[in-house]
Enzyme design. Structure first.
Site, PDB file in Angstrom:
ATOM      1  N   ASP A  90       2.538   1.955   6.642  1.00  0.00           N
ATOM      2  CA  ASP A  90       2.644   0.518   6.895  1.00  0.00           C
ATOM      3  C   ASP A  90       3.157  -0.216   5.666  1.00  0.00           C
ATOM      4  O   ASP A  90       3.981  -1.114   5.755  1.00  0.00           O
ATOM      5  CB  ASP A  90       1.278  -0.056   7.301  1.00  0.00           C
ATOM      6  N   ASP A 139       0.828  -1.206   0.000  1.00  0.00           N
ATOM      7  CA  ASP A 139       0.000   0.000   0.000  1.00  0.00           C
ATOM      8  C   ASP A 139       0.861   1.254   0.000  1.00  0.00           C
ATOM      9  O   ASP A 139       1.988   1.246   0.475  1.00  0.00           O
ATOM     10  CB  ASP A 139      -0.894   0.022   1.253  1.00  0.00           C
TER      11      ASP A 139
END
Ligand code: 0RA
Length: 629
Positions: free
Chosen positions: A497, A493
């Site tokens: 994270d 993504d």
């Protein structure tokens, strides 16, 4: 010892062939060939020592191109040869194959280039003066280019015995006629090592070098292992004189793992080993096997020790003399081929076995050393087999369940997308080109390989999946040839994270499959964060900057901005057109610019020491504005 008679000298042939084709007799007319002349005379002198007639050899470099070799052997014979009115000395120096001396009863040297005869030296010298000290007088004859210049002259009375030969190589034959003192020095030392007690004195430019080793090859072995820790303080030594074989071996074990075996046959170095070395190795192995058996020292799990186990750390010098014809083999005649393996083997086996039984503390030391080597051998074989088993099994069978493989098995067109989470895996499966694109979803954050131990890393399910999907193993056994995909694309993504997962993956690849990076197989996908719909037009932006730039360009037109939460929520159509479609996407290829800096950086950023990470973040902080933590 059979007594020499001039009649023993056989076949006569002139020396023109030697001058016509010197290479045939001395190998070359370069420096190597030039020095063969010296070795030839020296070998004859050493041969006298070997047969117990000579104790001192003096080599003197009279001038850069003139050398004298003097020994106190029996002296070159001077009696008349078969009523030819010629002396035996003349025959020896002016005819080919006049090897009377060597036929029987002595250890003939016939290693190809050596033993070509004193006549060859004479033929290739512009001047050669030979003096024999024999029968109460000195006898001298002079030669040039292989022809007698004078008759044999009876000189002054002398009680000495021996031979003195002075010669200067012919510049018509050799491009360079100056001797290399260093080469001669080395040769003198090695001859002295191989003939215990023989004194060899070398004089050049006013320097005198004396070599004499009372313990011969044992002294040589001590020199070779000087400074290395050895298992036992003193070398083993085996000496045996049989009818047609004389053999001398010194050996010991060092704590190093490499092995050195120097072998000689009739004073010629056998660089490629041969029957004597094989016999030696077999003998040592069998003696140790017998010792381990009898003392019941074999641990469970090892069925037997091998020659390789025994060889670890073994340093040996073998010196054999064979009578009669010696056979050498190989391109450079560096391997002994005469059939003596079993003879050497049996001598070595029996002497070593006896010794070990008489010196059990030493015996046990060596036994342990060899057992350790055997255990290491077995352990590494098992590890290798395990790795091989894994990669040999038809790779389709061994692939992780989570992998959606592509149909193609052609590496260069196949791609593997490693993506984050099941849902991302789902949408990318829809967006992919089944033929060439494979998807491997991984669950959340993989282990940080920079701080974990190898067993933890290998036990980690996500890492195991990656390794088996790629099919090439990991360092140090990474096998690039087995790699199943041409491009490995990390697709996480476009958030913090995702970046973290990407970094963890990069760390893993960098440490365990660096070849992927070196060969340019590793890529990072660039999924967009924003989608901008402006009427019929559609734009994507990877970050805020790009988004704002696009909006500005729209110049007041109506638009709608959507932010993708993660790849999982991105419609397959979007994912395909922005990130996966080979014709539309942009990939970042991972490369290493500066090896040391890179390793250092991984260590800093991913290693155990958090403070260096803090320093790095503080330094770089001004570059980041929207850190959405
Ligand atoms: C032929 C026969 C004998 C000795 C030699 C040659 C001989 C050659 C050289 C070359 C340098 N030093 C040498 N010493 C001896 C045997 C003589 C005998 O049986 O008495």
């Amino acid at each position: 010892m059979t007594e020499y008679k001039a009649k023993d000298i056989q076949v006569l042939e002139g020396l023109e062939p030697v001058r016509k084709r010197p290479g045939m007799y001395i190998g070359s007319t370069s420096s190597t060939g030039l020095h063969h002349l010296v070795w030839e005379i020296l070998d004859n002198a050493v041969d006298e020592a070997l047969n117990g007639h000579c104790t001192i050899i003096e080599i003197t470099l009279e001038a850069p191109d003139t050398i004298t070799i003097k020994d106190n052997g029996r002296g070159v014979p001077i009696d008349e040869y078969r009523k030819t009115k010629k002396s035996a000395m003349e025959i020896l120096f002016t005819t080919l194959h006049s090897g009377g001396k060597f036929d029987e009863g002595s250890y003939k040297v016939s290693g190809g280039l050596h033993g070509v005869g004193m006549a060859v030296v004479c033929a290739l010298s512009k001047s050669l003066v030979a003096t024999s000290f024999r029968e109460g007088h000195e006898w001298t004859q002079e030669f040039t280019q292989g022809k007698p210049k004078t008759k044999l002259k009876k000189g002054a009375k002398s009680r000495n015995k021996g031979t003195r030969i002075t010669f200067s190589p012919d510049p018509k034959i050799f491009s360079k006629t100056t001797f290399n003192p260093k080469l001669i020095l080395e040769q003198a030392e090695s001859k002295a090592f191989l003939n215990k007690g023989l004194k060899i004195i070398f004089q050049e430019n006013g320097n005198t070098h004396t070599f004499c080793y009372p313990e011969g090859i044992r002294d040589y072995l001590r020199k070779l292992t000087d400074g290395k820790p050895t298992l036992v303080p003193d070398p083993f030594y085996i000496e045996k004189e049989a009818e047609k074989l004389r053999l001398e071996i010194a050996f010991l074990w060092t704590s190093n793992t490499d092995s050195q075996i120097y072998s000689y046959a009739n004073a010629i170095r056998t660089v490629d080993g041969g029957t004597h070395e094989n016999g030696f190795r077999n003998g040592v192995t069998r003696a140790l096997r017998a010792y381990l058996d009898r003392r019941n020292l074999m641990p469970k799990g090892i069925s037997s020790i091998t020659g390789e186990d025994v060889k670890e750390g073994l340093v040996a010098i073998l010196n054999v003399y064979l009578q009669g014809n010696v056979e050498f083999q190989g391109q450079t005649k560096g391997r002994l081929n005469s059939d003596i393996t079993s003879q050497v083997e049996s001598v070595v086996k029996h002497s070593l076995e006896h010794f070990l039984h008489d010196h059990q503390s030493t015996g046990d030391l060596i036994a342990n050393r060899v057992i350790l080597a055997a255990q290491a051998r077995i352990a590494s074989r098992q590890a290798k087999e395990a790795v091989q088993r894994k990669s040999n099994i038809s790779h389709r069978l061994n692939l992780p369940g989570k992998l959606s493989d592509c149909a193609s098995t052609i590496r260069d067109e196949s791609e593997l997308f490693i993506c984050e989470g099941e849902s991302a895996g789902g949408s990318s499966k829809q967006a992919r080109d089944r033929k060439t694109q494979a998807i491997l979803p991984i669950r959340g954050k993989i282990l940080n390989v920079e701080t974990a131990t190898l067993d933890k890393i290998l036990a980690n399910a996500e890492i195991k999946n990656i390794v088996s999907a790629l099919g090439a193993g990991i360092e140090p056994k990474f096998d690039y040839g087995k790699l199943r995909y041409g491009k490995i694309i990390l697709m996480t993504d476009a958030d913090v994270d995702g970046a973290h997962i990407c970094t963890l993956l990069l760390t893993f690849f960098y440490r365990y499959m660096p070849q992927l990076i070196e060969n340019g197989n590793l890529y990072i996908a660039q999924p967009p964060l924003f989608r901008i719909d402006a009427g019929k037009k559609l734009y994507y932006a990877v970050d805020e900057n790009e988004r704002d730039a696009i909006i500005e360009k729209l110049n007041g037109a109506r638009y709608e901005v959507g932010r993708f939460k993660g790849l999982g929520e991105m419609p397959a159509e979007d994912l395909k057109s922005t990130t996966m479609d080979k014709n539309k996407r942009t990939l970042i290829q991972v490369r290493i610019q500066d090896r040391e800096r890179t390793s250092d950086l991984f260590d800093k950023l991913m290693g155990k020491d958090a403070s260096s990470r803090f320093v790095f973040i503080k330094e770089k902080a001004p570059f980041f504005q929207n850190l959405d933590i």
